[in-house]
Design a protein around this motif. Structure first.
Motif, PDB file in Angstrom:
ATOM      1  N   ILE A  20       0.833  -1.205   0.000  1.00  0.00           N
ATOM      2  CA  ILE A  20       0.000   0.000   0.000  1.00  0.00           C
ATOM      3  C   ILE A  20       0.866   1.252   0.000  1.00  0.00           C
ATOM      4  O   ILE A  20       0.526   2.264  -0.624  1.00  0.00           O
ATOM      5  N   LEU A  21       2.034   1.173   0.658  1.00  0.00           N
ATOM      6  CA  LEU A  21       2.926   2.334   0.694  1.00  0.00           C
ATOM      7  C   LEU A  21       3.326   2.756  -0.710  1.00  0.00           C
ATOM      8  O   LEU A  21       3.434   3.944  -1.010  1.00  0.00           O
ATOM      9  N   GLN A  22       3.531   1.767  -1.561  1.00  0.00           N
ATOM     10  CA  GLN A  22       3.939   2.041  -2.935  1.00  0.00           C
ATOM     11  C   GLN A  22       2.975   3.032  -3.599  1.00  0.00           C
ATOM     12  O   GLN A  22       3.391   3.913  -4.335  1.00  0.00           O
ATOM     13  N   VAL A  23       1.683   2.874  -3.322  1.00  0.00           N
ATOM     14  CA  VAL A  23       0.684   3.733  -3.960  1.00  0.00           C
ATOM     15  C   VAL A  23       0.442   5.010  -3.153  1.00  0.00           C
ATOM     16  O   VAL A  23       0.324   6.098  -3.704  1.00  0.00           O
ATOM     17  N   VAL A  24       0.385   4.850  -1.840  1.00  0.00           N
ATOM     18  CA  VAL A  24      -0.014   5.981  -1.004  1.00  0.00           C
ATOM     19  C   VAL A  24       1.072   7.054  -0.940  1.00  0.00           C
ATOM     20  O   VAL A  24       0.776   8.246  -0.916  1.00  0.00           O
ATOM     21  N   LEU A  25       2.323   6.620  -0.957  1.00  0.00           N
ATOM     22  CA  LEU A  25       3.434   7.565  -0.809  1.00  0.00           C
ATOM     23  C   LEU A  25       3.388   8.680  -1.862  1.00  0.00           C
ATOM     24  O   LEU A  25       3.294   9.859  -1.503  1.00  0.00           O
ATOM     25  N   PRO A  26       3.411   8.335  -3.159  1.00  0.00           N
ATOM     26  CA  PRO A  26       3.345   9.432  -4.140  1.00  0.00           C
ATOM     27  C   PRO A  26       2.004  10.161  -4.123  1.00  0.00           C
ATOM     28  O   PRO A  26       1.952  11.361  -4.392  1.00  0.00           O
TER      29      PRO A  26
ATOM     30  N   ALA B  47      10.248  15.634  -4.569  1.00  0.00           N
ATOM     31  CA  ALA B  47       9.681  14.618  -5.471  1.00  0.00           C
ATOM     32  C   ALA B  47      10.688  13.509  -5.733  1.00  0.00           C
ATOM     33  O   ALA B  47      10.346  12.324  -5.787  1.00  0.00           O
ATOM     34  N   LEU B  48      11.959  13.918  -5.858  1.00  0.00           N
ATOM     35  CA  LEU B  48      13.009  12.935  -6.113  1.00  0.00           C
ATOM     36  C   LEU B  48      13.123  11.961  -4.941  1.00  0.00           C
ATOM     37  O   LEU B  48      13.241  10.746  -5.121  1.00  0.00           O
ATOM     38  N   LEU B  49      13.055  12.508  -3.718  1.00  0.00           N
ATOM     39  CA  LEU B  49      13.139  11.649  -2.522  1.00  0.00           C
ATOM     40  C   LEU B  49      11.970  10.673  -2.485  1.00  0.00           C
ATOM     41  O   LEU B  49      12.151   9.485  -2.203  1.00  0.00           O
ATOM     42  N   VAL B  50      10.774  11.191  -2.793  1.00  0.00           N
ATOM     43  CA  VAL B  50       9.599  10.310  -2.784  1.00  0.00           C
ATOM     44  C   VAL B  50       9.758   9.193  -3.799  1.00  0.00           C
ATOM     45  O   VAL B  50       9.506   8.010  -3.522  1.00  0.00           O
TER      46      VAL B  50
ATOM     47  N   ILE C 180      10.184  -1.551 -12.600  1.00  0.00           N
ATOM     48  CA  ILE C 180      10.476  -0.802 -13.824  1.00  0.00           C
ATOM     49  C   ILE C 180       9.967   0.632 -13.696  1.00  0.00           C
ATOM     50  O   ILE C 180      10.707   1.593 -13.913  1.00  0.00           O
ATOM     51  N   ILE C 181       8.694   0.773 -13.305  1.00  0.00           N
ATOM     52  CA  ILE C 181       8.095   2.113 -13.274  1.00  0.00           C
ATOM     53  C   ILE C 181       8.810   3.009 -12.280  1.00  0.00           C
ATOM     54  O   ILE C 181       9.159   4.151 -12.579  1.00  0.00           O
ATOM     55  N   SER C 182       9.073   2.464 -11.059  1.00  0.00           N
ATOM     56  CA  SER C 182       9.655   3.339 -10.047  1.00  0.00           C
ATOM     57  C   SER C 182      11.092   3.718 -10.391  1.00  0.00           C
ATOM     58  O   SER C 182      11.495   4.861 -10.173  1.00  0.00           O
TER      59      SER C 182
END
Lengths: 492, 120
Positions: free
Chosen positions: A7-13, A33-36, A84-86
């Protein structure tokens, strides 16, 4: 903490996107944004390690059990996609600060970063979720922010391109919505794995066939399969350079993932490939796409257009691998997905560097750049070689497995056509190389400097990844193989 | 038989009308109108699927035994929001297109782009 990775993968950005507005200073927002992005990148690496070690991770939102609640389900396939995406998202964003200084007015910088993060959120969501309706919602989140990102382009044609993309993208998404609605009507569930179980009983009904057709057409619109690719070339060509590099490497890949997910997991192989002639249709469209798009690319005058049409051709290769419908074929398709993300992001970023220095990416403007921007141009050459599929680059590895897969399946003509299609890539790459290396610099432009290091860093990181994964294929091949085998239900 | 499923006929009719407008009209605002009709037809499809004849809203009360399925309605609430966002973004783009091209007709815009390309 570890349990909440999916869930963090989605919620973080998603949470970070509005926070950008509070910082509201170009450089500060960029670092934030770079850190996120880097955090999501680490997150996806942890997820991949976890999945490879102990199998599918299931995350129940709010603790509600699967058919009633929404679940996020991370298996090998989506772990690979998330990675890949991240990664591409992070590497491309690294060059963003320099690039948008030139291409966007100051007051739009914050907007740019929050849209970028939202688009990233949407893509992560599509890939991570195990709920069919969630797919539609996240698809629209990522698409809406992508339309806005494209419209930020300097040229007024960017607006027109974004509008066309909006019309076609919305039609595609609505088709997907109809398909999901029909599936829900027949089965009473939206959970993908639950759908897979229940569809077996109703698989012969006309409603399910209609749902299948709507879903496939909708997804193919999103992945720009020939002849549904018309929105893509202009959208890529007139968007800001960073946006092009980001979208080219991720958005169509996510749609390919959706195609694989729906046909393999939800409908099942036996339904998808036996009850309708899907395999033949997609194979033909893929092959025609490779040739038509490559030939169109040869006649373009704008280098961004050349590479955009080449993207349509590369999607064709992925679809060919997919429609061979063997474990090796799907693996080749996944491998090409990974590799194409590497090469296209490198190439489009390099074009961004050219845009930064000379303010145009018309082919005629490339005269003599080989000597003036040696590092950028050699990156384009290596990326181009990778597109063609020359040994020691990633392009070779994926084409090699595509050939093996088609030969294994006894499709000799397909193998021959794949090779022939690669020859066309040589032509359009050669046009760029010829312009850059064998022509004298344009008059009045003798003093073009090499691109700044903020560009060269990410470009060369991607180029080196292009070569590294072309030689040491253990990681990419292993994961792609594991993912495709699990799709076919083979346990290694 | 045909009249019994009249809700589907309405949905299909609306869908075709919307789709036709998107394809056939050159005016960008009309295109968006078509797109909205197209999307709305799908919303109606979802909502009509969830209805149970003589069923009531899913609230516990005495004397009611049949309930309509609330889930499609809830889903469509989300989809309506998405639809509004799409329309808003589309209209914003139309405004910007009008500002920079001076028109909102598709063929006019393409003509201007072609002229520009020939010049450069």
């Amino acid at each position: 903490m570890l349990a909440h990775l999916p869930i963090l993968q989605v919620v973080l950005p998603l949470m970070a996107a509005p926070l950008c507005w509070f910082l509201n200073r170009s450089k500060l927002v960029w670092i934030f944004a770079l850190l996120v992005c880097a955090a999501t990148c680490v997150n996806s690496i942890l997820l991949l390690i976890e999945v490879m070690k102990s199998g599918t991770i299931i995350y129940e939102l709010g603790g509600w059990e699967a058919p009633w609640g929404i679940e996020y389900r991370i298996d090998k396939l989506n772990a690979l996609l998330l990675l890949i995406i991240s990664t591409i998202g992070t590497v491309v964003l690294f060059a963003a600060n320099t690039s948008i200084q030139k291409e966007l007015s100051e007051d739009r910088h914050t907007l740019f970063y929050s849209l970028y993060l939202l688009s990233l959120t949407g893509m992560f969501g599509i890939v991570a979720t195990g709920d069919a309706f969630n797919v539609f919602v996240f698809l629209e989140i990522s698409s809406l922010s992508a339309y806005a990102l494209i419209a930020l382009g300097k040229d007024r044609r960017a607006l027109w391109a974004a509008f066309q993309y909006l019309i076609m993208g919305t039609i595609g998404a609505t088709f997907i919505l109809i398909g999901i609605g029909m599936l829900y009507q027949m089965t009473g569930t939206l959970n993908m794995s639950d759908l897979a179980v229940r569809l077996v009983d109703v698989g012969h009904t006309r409603t399910v066939f209609a749902a299948f057709a709507f879903l496939i057409v909708g997804i193919c619109l999103k992945l720009a399969l020939f002849p549904l690719h018309l929105w893509l070339p202009n959208a890529y060509a007139y968007a800001p350079s960073i946006v092009t590099a980001f979208l080219a490497a991720t958005s169509t890949k996510v749609a390919v993932y959706l195609l694989i997910r729906f046909t393999f997991t939800v409908f099942g192989i036996s339904f998808s490939f036996t009850s309708l002639p899907l395999q033949d249709i997609l194979m033909v469209l893929g092959l025609v796409g490779v040739f038509v798009a490559s030939i169109t690319a040869i006649y373009q005058q704008n280098v961004k257009h050349i590479l955009a049409y080449s993207s349509v051709a590369q999607v064709g290769y992925m679809i060919i691998g997919y429609s061979i419908n063997t474990s090796t074929g799907v693996m080749a398709s996944l491998l090409h997905l990974f590799n194409h993300a590497l090469m296209k992001s490198a190439l489009f970023l390099a074009l961004g560097a050219v845009m930064y220095r000379i303010g145009s990416v018309q082919l005629s403007q490339f005269q003599g750049l080989g000597r003036q921007m040696p590092l950028t141009m050699s990156a384009i050459v290596i990326g181009g070689l990778s597109l063609i599929g020359v040994p020691l680059t990633v392009g070779f590895v994926s084409k090699w497995y595509l050939l093996i897969a088609s030969v294994e399946a006894g499709m000799w003509p397909v193998a021959a056509l794949i090779l022939l299609g690669s020859l066309l890539a040589i032509v359009y790459i050669w046009r760029i190389v010829e312009m850059a290396y064998f022509k004298p610099p344009l008059a009045g432009r003798e003093t073009v400097k090499e691109a700044p290091w903020t560009f060269l860093g990410p470009i060369w990181a991607l180029v080196i990844a292009n070569i590294y994964f072309g030689i040491d294929t253990r990681l990419s091949v292993q994961v792609a193989q594991a993912a495709s085998q699990s799709l076919f239900g083979i346990n290694p | 038989m045909f009249l019994g499923l009249y809700n589907y006929w309405i949905v299909v009719l609306l869908m075709m009308i919307g789709f036709y407008i998107v394809i056939a009209h050159g005016n960008l605002v009309k295109k968006l109108v078509g797109l909205t009709i197209f999307q709305t037809s799908v919303f109606i499809f979802y909502i009509s699927v969830g209805v149970v004849e003589r069923g009531s809203a899913p609230i516990l009360a005495e004397g009611i035994s049949d309930y309509s399925n609330p889930l499609p309605h809830v889903l469509i609430l989300t989809a309506i929001v998405v639809g509004i966002a799409t329309t808003a973004l589309g209209l914003a783009l139309v405004i910007r297109i009008k500002e920079s091209y001076g028109c909102i007709e598709e063929d006019e815009i393409q003509k201007q782009d072609q002229l520009n390309e020939e010049k450069s």
